[in-house]
Design a protein around this motif. Structure first.
Motif, short mmCIF file in Angstrom:
data_model
loop_
_atom_site.label_atom_id
_atom_site.label_comp_id
_atom_site.label_asym_id
_atom_site.label_seq_id
_atom_site.Cartn_x
_atom_site.Cartn_y
_atom_site.Cartn_z
N LEU A 89 0.85 -1.19 0.00
CA LEU A 89 0.00 0.00 0.00
C LEU A 89 0.89 1.24 0.00
N ILE A 143 -6.36 4.77 2.75
CA ILE A 143 -6.80 3.49 2.20
C ILE A 143 -7.73 3.71 1.01
N ASN A 186 -5.73 4.78 -2.01
CA ASN A 186 -5.01 3.66 -2.61
C ASN A 186 -5.89 2.93 -3.61
N PRO A 228 -2.29 3.77 5.82
CA PRO A 228 -2.00 2.36 6.08
C PRO A 228 -1.35 2.09 7.43
N GLN A 242 -4.50 -4.16 6.92
CA GLN A 242 -3.78 -3.74 5.71
C GLN A 242 -3.92 -4.80 4.62
#
Length: 227
Positions: A94, A100, A103, A140, A148
């Motif tokens: 990541l 998150i 990503n 992350p 994760q």
């Protein structure tokens, strides 16, 4: 869906060449849940690299849905991979400076197969599917290892690829998180995705459809799994 014919890969070394894959023939059907097992150095990760186009065979052919993967130019290969194969890495991979949610959005932006107005909703839906939607706006580093890995799985699914591959996806997780991640993979297989997991763990009673065993670069066993 996936066909490897006579695939061979040799790496040079200071003490001579090393045959990582030796004339591999393997056919995998759509929707199968497959474990690739073997000791360290048996060729498991190299085989995964052949399937994903990360590396090319010295001889032989890798065909996925009528596409000869290793013949694609680099300019096309990355986008083809993004649309057709979701990859889950052992160490998550990541981007630490993105949330998150970001990503996942970046993965969709790169491949550009999901309409832009639907991307945020799709990302949150997948994070909900893997059980971490509440962490969408965190970085992350704020998540546990299991969380994760769930984020990495959601990212691998954002472009709706028909194939999901995972390289030792539970190697850094405790038994509870590992079991939950395995259950997610099984769920995806039952929904029609082909799921291929490289693992060193005992898979004798893990519900795989196929267990493919490598030894010294050779395919020594291809058996039906125990449900």
């Amino acid at each position: 869906m996936i066909k490897l014919s006579g695939v061979k890969k040799v790496f040079p070394g200071s003490n001579g060449s090393f045959t990582a894959l030796d004339n591999i023939d393997l056919h995998l059907a759509a929707g199968e849940f497959v474990a690739i097992v073997g000791k360290s150095g048996s060729g498991k990760s190299t085989l995964l690299n052949m399937l994903t186009g990360i590396d090319h065979p010295d001889s032989g052919v890798v065909t996925i849905n009528d596409t000869r993967v290793h013949t694609l130019p680099e300019s096309q290969l990355a986008k083809w991979r993004g649309a057709n194969i979701g990859i889950v890495f052992q160490f998550f991979q990541l981007i630490p400076t993105l949330s998150i949610l970001e990503n996942l959005l970046l993965a969709m932006d790169f491949v550009d197969v999901i309409p832009k107005p639907k991307r945020a909703q799709r990302a949150r839906s997948l994070l909900n599917l893997v059980g971490i939607e509440q962490h969408a706006d965190k970085f992350p580093a704020a998540l546990s290892g299991g969380e994760q890995q769930r984020a990495a799985i959601a990212r691998a699914l954002v472009n709706a690829p028909p194939i999901l591959v995972a390289d030792e996806p539970t190697g850094n997780l405790d038994s509870k998180n590992a079991s939950e991640i395995h259950a997610l993979f099984r769920q995806f297989s039952r929904s029609g995705k082909t799921v291929i997991v490289v693992t060193h763990e005992d898979v004798s009673a893990s519900g795989y459809d196929r267990i493919v065993t490598l030894q010294d670069g050779a395919l020594v066993s291809d058996e039906r799994g125990a449900a």
